[in-house]
Write a protein that holds these residues in place. Structure first.
Motif, PDB file in Angstrom:
ATOM      1  N   VAL A  98       0.875  -1.068  -0.215  1.00 16.01           N
ATOM      2  CA  VAL A  98       0.389  -0.255  -0.242  1.00 16.01           C
ATOM      3  C   VAL A  98       0.605   1.005   0.029  1.00 16.01           C
ATOM      4  O   VAL A  98       1.647   1.372   0.501  1.00 16.01           O
ATOM      5  CB  VAL A  98      -1.033   0.046   1.275  1.00 16.01           C
ATOM      6  N   LEU A  99       0.416   2.398  -1.100  1.00 13.41           N
ATOM      7  CA  LEU A  99       1.562   2.921  -0.942  1.00 13.41           C
ATOM      8  C   LEU A  99       1.166   4.373  -0.740  1.00 13.41           C
ATOM      9  O   LEU A  99       1.675   4.612   0.290  1.00 13.41           O
ATOM     10  CB  LEU A  99       1.601   3.881  -2.573  1.00 13.41           C
ATOM     11  N   TYR A 100      -0.173   5.009   0.216  1.00 14.32           N
ATOM     12  CA  TYR A 100      -0.843   5.464   0.924  1.00 14.32           C
ATOM     13  C   TYR A 100      -2.483   5.230   0.804  1.00 14.32           C
ATOM     14  O   TYR A 100      -3.056   4.339  -0.322  1.00 14.32           O
ATOM     15  CB  TYR A 100      -0.623   6.981   0.915  1.00 14.32           C
ATOM     16  N   GLU A 101      -2.692   5.561   1.861  1.00 10.00           N
ATOM     17  CA  GLU A 101      -3.904   5.431   1.967  1.00 10.00           C
ATOM     18  C   GLU A 101      -4.775   6.043   3.210  1.00 10.00           C
ATOM     19  O   GLU A 101      -4.500   6.805   3.895  1.00 10.00           O
ATOM     20  CB  GLU A 101      -4.514   3.466   2.856  1.00 10.00           C
ATOM     21  N   ASP A 102      -5.455   6.495   3.029  1.00 10.23           N
ATOM     22  CA  ASP A 102      -6.769   7.898   3.795  1.00 10.23           C
ATOM     23  C   ASP A 102      -8.078   7.519   3.844  1.00 10.23           C
ATOM     24  O   ASP A 102      -8.803   6.951   2.796  1.00 10.23           O
ATOM     25  CB  ASP A 102      -6.719   8.979   3.149  1.00 10.23           C
TER      26      ASP A 102
ATOM     27  N   CYS B 293     -13.151   6.649   1.567  1.00  7.37           N
ATOM     28  CA  CYS B 293     -11.193   6.170   1.763  1.00  7.37           C
ATOM     29  C   CYS B 293     -10.811   6.217   0.201  1.00  7.37           C
ATOM     30  O   CYS B 293     -11.806   6.485  -0.736  1.00  7.37           O
ATOM     31  CB  CYS B 293     -11.998   4.432   1.821  1.00  7.37           C
ATOM     32  N   SER B 294      -9.803   6.523   0.317  1.00  5.69           N
ATOM     33  CA  SER B 294      -8.724   6.594  -0.755  1.00  5.69           C
ATOM     34  C   SER B 294      -7.211   6.024  -0.464  1.00  5.69           C
ATOM     35  O   SER B 294      -6.664   5.459   0.233  1.00  5.69           O
ATOM     36  CB  SER B 294      -8.202   7.547  -0.932  1.00  5.69           C
TER      37      SER B 294
ATOM     38  N   MET C 250      -5.639   2.358  -8.029  1.00  2.00           N
ATOM     39  CA  MET C 250      -6.378   3.861  -7.292  1.00  2.00           C
ATOM     40  C   MET C 250      -7.331   3.737  -7.684  1.00  2.00           C
ATOM     41  O   MET C 250      -8.448   3.176  -7.883  1.00  2.00           O
ATOM     42  CB  MET C 250      -6.022   4.936  -8.301  1.00  2.00           C
ATOM     43  N   PHE C 251      -8.223   3.149  -5.810  1.00  8.84           N
ATOM     44  CA  PHE C 251      -9.641   3.521  -5.685  1.00  8.84           C
ATOM     45  C   PHE C 251      -9.861   4.476  -4.319  1.00  8.84           C
ATOM     46  O   PHE C 251      -9.272   5.145  -3.831  1.00  8.84           O
ATOM     47  CB  PHE C 251      -9.870   1.784  -5.018  1.00  8.84           C
TER      48      PHE C 251
END
Length: 151
Positions: A104-108, A115-116, A135-136
């Motif tokens: 996972v490169l980034y998550e928020d 969510c992203s 990219m979700f």
């Protein structure tokens, strides 16, 4: 992931992806749902006498990032005559998986509005390497985006 000497390669970096998002963050704007918690926070934080201003940038962290090259001039890619993923090759039980990683490169959580996430999967087999960058983005009651880059 790159060559052992570090002279060339393809890398996937969360910080590069976020830098890519920051350079174009006014494109891809997603509105907030009308009674969202983030909208209430923006309203309560606005100075007296000023109307609350909704986020006018891409607050979902949707990035056009695909990958980073450690030495672009030294990489030579040959396009395939046909596009697409060979799913028969990927699902073949004759092909041994030599290497597999998911990161996972980034998550928020988008202030509890959805969510992203940006993640990458790499799978190496004797005859090929499969890369998938996904990219979700989901904003509750507003939008769902799912973009996958495969190679």
């Amino acid at each position: 992931w790159g060559s052992r000497g570090g002279s060339r390669g393809v890398t996937f970096s969360g910080s590069d992806a976020l830098r890519c998002w920051a350079t174009g963050m006014r494109s891809g704007y997603v509105p907030l749902k009308s009674k969202s918690g983030l909208q209430r926070d923006l309203s309560s934080a606005s100075p007296e006498g000023q109307a609350a201003k909704p986020a006018d940038y891409d607050w979902t962290f949707t990035s056009p990032y695909t990958c980073s090259f450690s030495s672009p001039q030294s990489l030579a890619f040959t396009p395939l005559p046909e596009t697409g993923v060979d799913y028969n090759l990927l699902s073949s039980t004759d092909q041994r998986i030599l290497f597999y990683r998911e990161a996972v490169l980034y998550e928020d959580d988008l202030h509890d509005e959805g969510c992203s996430s940006l993640d990458v999967k790499v799978r190496a087999m004797p005859t090929c390497v499969f890369l998938r960058l996904r990219m979700f983005v989901r904003v509750d009651e507003v939008v769902v985006r799912n973009r996958s880059e495969c190679g």
